[in-house]
Design an enzyme around this catalytic site. Structure first.
Site, PDB file in Angstrom:
ATOM      1  N   ARG A 136       0.844  -1.207   0.000  1.00 14.65           N
ATOM      2  CA  ARG A 136       0.000   0.000   0.000  1.00 14.65           C
ATOM      3  C   ARG A 136       0.880   1.259   0.000  1.00 14.65           C
ATOM      4  NH1 ARG A 136      -4.397   1.308   4.866  1.00 14.65           N
ATOM      5  NH2 ARG A 136      -4.829   3.451   4.245  1.00 14.65           N
ATOM      6  N   SER A 188       5.666   9.875  13.415  1.00 15.01           N
ATOM      7  CA  SER A 188       4.661   8.848  13.083  1.00 15.01           C
ATOM      8  C   SER A 188       4.367   7.955  14.294  1.00 15.01           C
ATOM      9  CB  SER A 188       5.148   8.019  11.889  1.00 15.01           C
ATOM     10  OG  SER A 188       6.409   7.489  12.166  1.00 15.01           O
ATOM     11  N   ASN A 228       1.429   2.166  14.805  1.00 13.60           N
ATOM     12  CA  ASN A 228       0.539   1.128  14.251  1.00 13.60           C
ATOM     13  C   ASN A 228       0.675   0.891  12.748  1.00 13.60           C
ATOM     14  OD1 ASN A 228      -0.645   3.622  13.774  1.00 13.60           O
ATOM     15  ND2 ASN A 228      -2.731   2.867  14.015  1.00 13.60           N
ATOM     16  N   LYS A 279      10.895  11.359  12.781  1.00 12.25           N
ATOM     17  CA  LYS A 279      11.032  10.660  14.076  1.00 12.25           C
ATOM     18  C   LYS A 279       9.959   9.563  14.117  1.00 12.25           C
ATOM     19  CE  LYS A 279      10.432   9.985  18.688  1.00 12.25           C
ATOM     20  NZ  LYS A 279      10.006   8.576  18.696  1.00 12.25           N
ATOM     21  N   THR A 288       8.892   4.757  18.774  1.00 14.27           N
ATOM     22  CA  THR A 288       9.939   3.823  19.231  1.00 14.27           C
ATOM     23  C   THR A 288       9.591   2.393  18.817  1.00 14.27           C
ATOM     24  OG1 THR A 288      10.669   5.282  20.963  1.00 14.27           O
ATOM     25  CG2 THR A 288      11.135   2.950  21.277  1.00 14.27           C
ATOM     26  N   ASP A 298      10.167  17.363  23.359  1.00 14.92           N
ATOM     27  CA  ASP A 298      10.204  18.825  23.409  1.00 14.92           C
ATOM     28  C   ASP A 298      11.381  19.373  22.600  1.00 14.92           C
ATOM     29  OD1 ASP A 298       7.977  18.695  24.929  1.00 14.92           O
ATOM     30  OD2 ASP A 298       8.910  19.313  26.818  1.00 14.92           O
ATOM     31  N   GLU A 306      -2.970  14.357  13.009  1.00 11.94           N
ATOM     32  CA  GLU A 306      -3.946  13.282  12.787  1.00 11.94           C
ATOM     33  C   GLU A 306      -3.969  12.473  14.069  1.00 11.94           C
ATOM     34  OE1 GLU A 306      -5.809  13.411  10.314  1.00 11.94           O
ATOM     35  OE2 GLU A 306      -4.729  14.331   8.651  1.00 11.94           O
ATOM     36  N   ARG A 324      -6.262   0.619  15.112  1.00 10.47           N
ATOM     37  CA  ARG A 324      -6.332   1.537  13.963  1.00 10.47           C
ATOM     38  C   ARG A 324      -7.050   2.785  14.426  1.00 10.47           C
ATOM     39  NH1 ARG A 324     -10.034  -0.506  11.053  1.00 10.47           N
ATOM     40  NH2 ARG A 324      -9.723   0.791   9.223  1.00 10.47           N
ATOM     41  N   CYS A 325      -6.531   3.954  13.989  1.00  6.72           N
ATOM     42  CA  CYS A 325      -7.207   5.196  14.373  1.00  6.72           C
ATOM     43  C   CYS A 325      -8.657   5.146  13.911  1.00  6.72           C
ATOM     44  CB  CYS A 325      -6.502   6.398  13.756  1.00  6.72           C
ATOM     45  SG  CYS A 325      -6.314   6.288  11.974  1.00  6.72           S
ATOM     46  N   THR A 326      -8.870   4.547  12.733  1.00  2.00           N
ATOM     47  CA  THR A 326     -10.193   4.521  12.127  1.00  2.00           C
ATOM     48  C   THR A 326     -10.978   3.255  12.463  1.00  2.00           C
ATOM     49  OG1 THR A 326      -8.988   3.731  10.216  1.00  2.00           O
ATOM     50  CG2 THR A 326      -9.731   6.011  10.126  1.00  2.00           C
ATOM     51  N   ARG A 353      -9.351   5.096   6.428  1.00  2.00           N
ATOM     52  CA  ARG A 353      -8.599   6.226   5.867  1.00  2.00           C
ATOM     53  C   ARG A 353      -8.486   6.084   4.349  1.00  2.00           C
ATOM     54  NH1 ARG A 353      -2.859   7.009   5.426  1.00  2.00           N
ATOM     55  NH2 ARG A 353      -2.700   4.939   6.322  1.00  2.00           N
TER      56      ARG A 353
HETATM   57  P1  NAP Z   1       1.601   8.336  20.665  1.00  4.35           P
HETATM   58  O1  NAP Z   1       1.942   7.681  21.932  1.00  4.35           O
HETATM   59  O2  NAP Z   1       0.943   9.660  20.709  1.00  4.35           O
HETATM   60  O3  NAP Z   1       2.972   8.424  19.825  1.00  4.35           O
HETATM   61  C1  NAP Z   1       3.008   8.950  18.529  1.00  4.35           C
HETATM   62  C2  NAP Z   1       4.382   9.511  18.239  1.00  4.35           C
HETATM   63  O4  NAP Z   1       4.643  10.620  19.093  1.00  4.35           O
HETATM   64  C3  NAP Z   1       5.523   8.517  18.492  1.00  4.35           C
HETATM   65  O5  NAP Z   1       6.520   8.723  17.533  1.00  4.35           O
HETATM   66  C4  NAP Z   1       6.007   8.929  19.864  1.00  4.35           C
HETATM   67  O6  NAP Z   1       7.335   8.537  20.133  1.00  4.35           O
HETATM   68  C5  NAP Z   1       5.900  10.438  19.741  1.00  4.35           C
HETATM   69  N1  NAP Z   1       5.870  11.147  21.022  1.00  4.35           N
HETATM   70  C6  NAP Z   1       5.571  10.673  22.263  1.00  4.35           C
HETATM   71  N2  NAP Z   1       5.653  11.675  23.173  1.00  4.35           N
HETATM   72  C7  NAP Z   1       6.002  12.792  22.487  1.00  4.35           C
HETATM   73  C8  NAP Z   1       6.227  14.147  22.844  1.00  4.35           C
HETATM   74  N3  NAP Z   1       6.125  14.580  24.119  1.00  4.35           N
HETATM   75  N4  NAP Z   1       6.563  15.035  21.889  1.00  4.35           N
HETATM   76  C9  NAP Z   1       6.670  14.649  20.594  1.00  4.35           C
HETATM   77  N5  NAP Z   1       6.470  13.375  20.182  1.00  4.35           N
HETATM   78  C10 NAP Z   1       6.139  12.465  21.116  1.00  4.35           C
HETATM   79  O7  NAP Z   1       0.661   7.406  19.739  1.00  4.35           O
HETATM   80  P2  NAP Z   1       0.837   5.865  19.387  1.00  4.35           P
HETATM   81  O8  NAP Z   1       0.614   5.062  20.618  1.00  4.35           O
HETATM   82  O9  NAP Z   1       2.092   5.659  18.612  1.00  4.35           O
HETATM   83  O10 NAP Z   1      -0.385   5.652  18.365  1.00  4.35           O
HETATM   84  C11 NAP Z   1      -1.688   5.424  18.808  1.00  4.35           C
HETATM   85  C12 NAP Z   1      -2.532   6.683  18.745  1.00  4.35           C
HETATM   86  O11 NAP Z   1      -2.376   7.281  17.466  1.00  4.35           O
HETATM   87  C13 NAP Z   1      -4.022   6.397  18.869  1.00  4.35           C
HETATM   88  O12 NAP Z   1      -4.623   7.397  19.636  1.00  4.35           O
HETATM   89  C14 NAP Z   1      -4.524   6.455  17.424  1.00  4.35           C
HETATM   90  O13 NAP Z   1      -5.895   6.736  17.288  1.00  4.35           O
HETATM   91  C15 NAP Z   1      -3.659   7.537  16.878  1.00  4.35           C
HETATM   92  N6  NAP Z   1      -3.544   7.415  15.429  1.00  4.35           N
HETATM   93  C16 NAP Z   1      -4.166   8.352  14.665  1.00  4.35           C
HETATM   94  C17 NAP Z   1      -4.125   8.251  13.274  1.00  4.35           C
HETATM   95  C18 NAP Z   1      -4.794   9.257  12.399  1.00  4.35           C
HETATM   96  O14 NAP Z   1      -4.409   9.339  11.231  1.00  4.35           O
HETATM   97  N7  NAP Z   1      -5.764  10.032  12.868  1.00  4.35           N
HETATM   98  C19 NAP Z   1      -3.464   7.181  12.673  1.00  4.35           C
HETATM   99  C20 NAP Z   1      -2.846   6.249  13.494  1.00  4.35           C
HETATM  100  C21 NAP Z   1      -2.885   6.380  14.873  1.00  4.35           C
HETATM  101  P3  NAP Z   1       7.645   7.283  21.115  1.00  4.35           P
HETATM  102  O15 NAP Z   1       7.077   6.093  20.438  1.00  4.35           O
HETATM  103  O16 NAP Z   1       9.112   7.290  21.214  1.00  4.35           O
HETATM  104  O17 NAP Z   1       6.951   7.582  22.415  1.00  4.35           O
HETATM  105  O1  G3P Z   2      -4.595   4.220  12.064  1.00  2.00           O
HETATM  106  C1  G3P Z   2      -4.528   3.639  10.940  1.00  2.00           C
HETATM  107  C2  G3P Z   2      -5.177   3.970   9.667  1.00  2.00           C
HETATM  108  O2  G3P Z   2      -4.516   5.011   9.078  1.00  2.00           O
HETATM  109  C3  G3P Z   2      -5.236   2.731   8.829  1.00  2.00           C
HETATM  110  O3  G3P Z   2      -5.724   2.986   7.576  1.00  2.00           O
HETATM  111  O4  G3P Z   2      -7.293   2.830   5.683  1.00  2.00           O
HETATM  112  O5  G3P Z   2      -7.186   0.987   7.388  1.00  2.00           O
HETATM  113  O6  G3P Z   2      -8.165   3.167   7.973  1.00  2.00           O
HETATM  114  P1  G3P Z   2      -7.175   2.453   7.121  1.00  2.00           P
END
Ligand code: NAP
Ligand code: G3P
Length: 479
Positions: free
Chosen positions: A106, A152, A155, A178, A181, A216, A251, A284-286, A438
């Site tokens: 994809r 990013s 997931n 970035k 992790t 930060d 996002e 998945r966010c969605t 998405r």
């Molecule tokens: P997350 O904990 O917010 O982490 C996302 C990114 O932010 C990681 O690279 C993380 O690094 C970094 N990060 C953490 N603390 C930070 C800070 N203080 N300043 C700057 N960057 C920082 O999210 P996740 O657990 O990876 O993903 C799950 C969340 O993402 C869910 O809420 C999901 O709904 C949302 N999501 C949204 C979308 C969308 O397109 N709307 C798509 C996918 C996921 P580290 O890993 O090193 O902590």
């Molecule tokens: O959070 C993940 C989302 O971006 C996955 O894509 O097309 O399966 O909703 P999609």
């Protein structure tokens, strides 16, 4: 001495870089280390931004066909190493290997589409035919915004990275990337391939370290022109408070409702709801994160959901099971807390609620009501609440009362109901008779409220990473 193959390197100014301090990335399936990435410091990161700023000037002036050629070389290396990347991804985020390969396919398609779409980003021209002025011609090009910080989530560590990196680079920006992790092994692998593809030094850089430690430092650097972030609402909101004068594309999380009306094709709706709620273990966010069902048909729908959910396979990513371990134990603890709160307040467990470490069976709770935390919070796990409604107005209100507004779906065979409800839902997109999603990736993707700010999607991303720059020709009329 031979390099430890499980240690990955950052990419700074064209050099693969390590500083002898490491973050260990755990394998969620085995609970053993999957690899290590450098724990970079402020000095490393400041140096990276400086390199990105310098490199952008030359990159931004390079003919677009040359940029496309280099980015295309990088894409070919991703195709070459697809299987290896999928295995790495699977080890660090417990995604089934087949699903990981499909994510990379994809992403390759995303890149191809982006590189073609960039050629269609023509300048706009305007003639001076208002305010009584005719002797003007304005040409407005899409010029790069400058240095992009791309952060990013875990997931979709390839797809949600390339969907920032490639639109930013092809339009002439430089990037500091970035990865999350968990997801940084494949993230830094992408960087190694960028280096092999001879993307010029400083144009694409990849840094690593825990977000809680370097977040930060990353977001407060004055060189940044745009922060493109995908992740949780908590971190996204923190970024919007702390970032300096930069454009933001955020996002964030969601609590997408599937609204099922009494005239819906229930078999079809149940199939799509199970897929929407439980693909990649609900991470998945969605994902569909709540079902709002008309009370008259709720028993029928619930029976179908139970049968289909209990057919899902639960196990390890190498066996390509439908449900694999969730990313970490805090995610499990959060799900358990939400389940307990709901059960204590009168919900019933339809299926699931079994745990083995961080492997969680797909869980559906019925009789969920709006006084329960599960009606509002995002578990990011295979956990689905069912809320019955008597009046569609109540369902719309519950859908809109969420702090999130990413997507929603409406299941009905009546196009008039579908359109009327879709128009009233306060979200980025509504899918009629399908799960929220998405993709396809060229659709504009956006969320409102705590689900985000700004727009992604192939064309939308190209626009988001550029600004119009006008050159106006003025002349004196001479007859
Ligand atoms: P997350 O904990 O917010 O982490 C996302 C990114 O932010 C990681 O690279 C993380 O690094 C970094 N990060 C953490 N603390 C930070 C800070 N203080 N300043 C700057 N960057 C920082 O999210 P996740 O657990 O990876 O993903 C799950 C969340 O993402 C869910 O809420 C999901 O709904 C949302 N999501 C949204 C979308 C969308 O397109 N709307 C798509 C996918 C996921 P580290 O890993 O090193 O902590
Ligand atoms: O959070 C993940 C989302 O971006 C996955 O894509 O097309 O399966 O909703 P999609």
């Amino acid at each position: 001495m031979e390099k430890n193959k499980n240690q990955y390197q950052a990419l700074i100014n064209g050099e693969l870089y390590e500083n002898k301090q490491w973050v260990t990335v755990m394998n969620p399936t085995t609970n053993q280390p999957a690899g290590q990435v450098p724990a970079l410091t402020k000095t490393d990161i400041d140096k990276t931004y400086q390199a990105a700023k310098t490199a952008q000037i030359v990159w931004g002036q390079m003919p677009i066909l040359k940029r496309i050629e280099l980015l295309n070389n990088w894409k070919q290396l991703i195709i070459r190493d697809k299987k290896n990347m999928a295995d790495i991804m699977s080890s660090e985020i417990a995604k089934g290997v087949k699903a990981a390969v499909s994510e990379i396919d994809r992403s390759v398609e995303y890149i191809e589409y982006t590189l073609q779409e960039a050629l269609r980003l023509h300048p706009q021209s305007y003639t001076g035919d208002s305010w009584g002025v005719i002797n003007k011609l304005g040409v407005f090009e899409h010029v790069p915004k400058g240095v992009i910080l791309a952060i990013s989530p875990f997931n979709y560590p390839v797809n949600l990275s390339v969907s920032k990196i490639f639109p930013a680079l092809v339009t002439g920006n430089s990037v500091v990337f970035k990865p999350a992790t968990q997801g940084s092994l494949v993230g830094l692998y992408l960087a190694k391939l960028a280096n092999e593809a001879k993307i010029p030094p400083g144009v694409f850089n990849a840094v690593s370290g825990k977000g809680s430690e370097i977040g930060d430092i990353l977001i407060e650097n004055p060189i940044i022109n745009v922060i493109s972030f995908t992740g949780s609402a908590d971190v996204g909101n923190r970024i919007s408070k702390k970032s300096l004068k930069t454009d933001l594309i955020l996002e964030l999380g969601g609590k997408d409702p599937a609204i099922v009306l009494d005239d819906a094709d229930l078999e079809d709706a149940a199939t799509k709801i199970v897929k929407g709620a439980f693909s990649y273990s609900g991470q998945r966010c969605t994902a569909i994160k709540r079902v709002l069902v008309a009370r008259g048909i709720s028993d029928k729908l619930i029976t179908l959901l139970k049968t289909k959910t209990e057919k899902l396979t639960v196990g390890i990513p190498n066996d390509n099971c439908d449900i694999t371990p969730v990313i970490d134990m805090p995610t499990v603890e959060n799900s358990k807390k939400l389940i307990k709160d709901a059960l204590d307040k009168g919900a019933s467990c339809l299926t699931g609620n079994q745990f083995k470490g961080n492997l969680m069976s797909p869980t559906i709770l019925t009789n969920v009501t709006i006084n329960m935390d599960l009606a509002w919070e995002e578990p990011f796990a295979p956990l689905l609440p069912i809320i019955a409604f008597d009046d569609i107005k109540d369902a719309i209100k519950i859908a809109n009362d969420s702090k999130y507004g990413l997507q929603a779906s409406v299941f009905t065979t009546n196009i008039n109901s579908a359109m009327s409800i879709a128009k009233q839902l306060d979200v980025g997109s509504v899918n009629i008779n399908d799960q929220s999603q998405r993709g396809p990736d060229h659709f504009p993707f956006t969320g409102v409220k705590d689900s985000g700010l700004g727009v992604q999607g192939i064309h939308a991303s190209l626009i988001s990473f550029t600004r119009p720059k006008g050159i106006v020709v003025n002349w004196k009329t001479k007859i």
